[in-house]
Enzyme design. Sequence first.
Site, PDB file in Angstrom:
ATOM      1  N   HIS A 405     -14.110  41.707  -4.144  1.00  0.00           N
ATOM      2  CA  HIS A 405     -13.957  40.131  -4.044  1.00  0.00           C
ATOM      3  C   HIS A 405     -15.258  39.651  -4.877  1.00  0.00           C
ATOM      4  O   HIS A 405     -15.346  38.470  -5.044  1.00  0.00           O
ATOM      5  CB  HIS A 405     -14.071  39.655  -2.795  1.00  0.00           C
ATOM      6  CG  HIS A 405     -12.854  38.502  -2.466  1.00  0.00           C
ATOM      7  ND1 HIS A 405     -12.924  37.232  -3.649  1.00  0.00           N
ATOM      8  CD2 HIS A 405     -11.910  38.174  -1.803  1.00  0.00           C
ATOM      9  CE1 HIS A 405     -11.848  36.441  -3.422  1.00  0.00           C
ATOM     10  NE2 HIS A 405     -11.326  37.103  -2.119  1.00  0.00           N
ATOM     11  N   ASP A 409     -11.743  36.301  -7.844  1.00  0.00           N
ATOM     12  CA  ASP A 409     -11.259  35.670  -6.830  1.00  0.00           C
ATOM     13  C   ASP A 409      -9.786  36.082  -6.629  1.00  0.00           C
ATOM     14  O   ASP A 409      -9.224  37.054  -7.583  1.00  0.00           O
ATOM     15  CB  ASP A 409     -11.187  34.343  -7.031  1.00  0.00           C
ATOM     16  CG  ASP A 409     -10.758  33.593  -8.181  1.00  0.00           C
ATOM     17  OD1 ASP A 409      -9.800  34.285  -8.720  1.00  0.00           O
ATOM     18  OD2 ASP A 409     -11.260  32.765  -8.797  1.00  0.00           O
TER      19      ASP A 409
END
Length: 434
Positions: A405, A409
């Site tokens: 992450h 995103d």
Amino acid sequence: MAQVLEFRLPDLGEGLTEAEIVRWLVEVGDVVAVDQPVVEVETAKALVDVPCPYGGVVTARFGEEGTELPVGAPLLTVAVGPAAPEGDSEGSGNVLVGYGTSQAPARRRRVRPGQPAPAAPREANGSPGARGTADGPVPVISPLVRRLARQNGLDLKEMTGSGPDGLILRADVEYALRAAEAQGRTAETAAATQTPAPTPTAAPGTGLRIPLKGIRGAVADKLSRSRREIPDATCWVDADATELMRARAAMNAAGGPKISLLALLARICTAALARFPELNSTVDMEAREVVQLDQVHLGFAAQTERGLVVPVVRDAHARDAEALTAEFARLTEAARTGSLTPGELTGGTFTLNNYGVFGVDGSTPIINHPEAAMLGVGRIVPKPWVHEGEVAVRQVVQLSLSFDHRVCDGGTAGGFLRYVADCVEEPAVLLRTL
């Protein structure tokens, strides 16, 4: 007069500090040539043959099969000189593990009775602790073992090593740590209850203990590091793979080399990474930068008798389906035979994990550190599916993407996975990348 030379476990590269003896290829008394493989060892990366830089008669071996040795530990001694084959008394200088040396190995032969035997130590059973010279080799402790002991406050001077010549191995340090931990738990329990601990009727910790070493240990370390350092997330989607299976059948019916399903999935991955390069990257936390990589070196999970390995297809983005099929086949066979080189097991930028071969539908893959993502592919099975407004039996597959992450995103990860699914459902989408 023969000169006895000692050959030690060489620096294997790739940051490796130790190796396990899997199989001796020579015996005491054998005549060896320069660059002849003398022992097969397993490192954290691969199973490799170690060539000896000296030619002569083997006078001693150090370490039985199954023994783990640090870099620099003695492997064997060779008497060179009158008893050695002509022209082989000089070392080759190739003390690193070789993958194809300049000279072919000589046929193994033993010194016949009546031939002059060189005066040298003799070790027939390969027992640890044998010395090759009068003074004996200096015990070596690998940097990895030193660091492990230092981090846990262990005094190496107070330990007795189980390796050759008293070498302290990683297993010795880990055993001492487990013993200290067990003693600490016992002391805490006794203090909490303030009563004498009962005499145990059976030894604690009984059961089968399987050492985490070699390739299995390296995989365990890498997966643990991935979980510690990478904030990963997973998304998944079901896709209708009917048209992809039909396209593959049409390709293979046209003649020529057969195209594997894995190769088609790899081709889809490289096309998706061209659209979403964030997922073909790594994170440099010291510089606090995400490094997007130019080439796609595609790793793929391969199960072997020695555990899971991840061979790497170099420049996968520049290969067509036929070339990918051939490279997957070559690396898979090398993985099964244990002949993968360290270079073929490192440097991946993205991993494709086809766990559907194990008969499962889905999974949450653990990212192969230091990569940023892994695509998982489940089994392809017939299921009821709404196709063109009607329920029909279609070939359905679940696709899952685990991603770092920090590099992107959920929108980017979802876009990548959706593009992969679109290519699976409509292979013609790939024509845009040709």
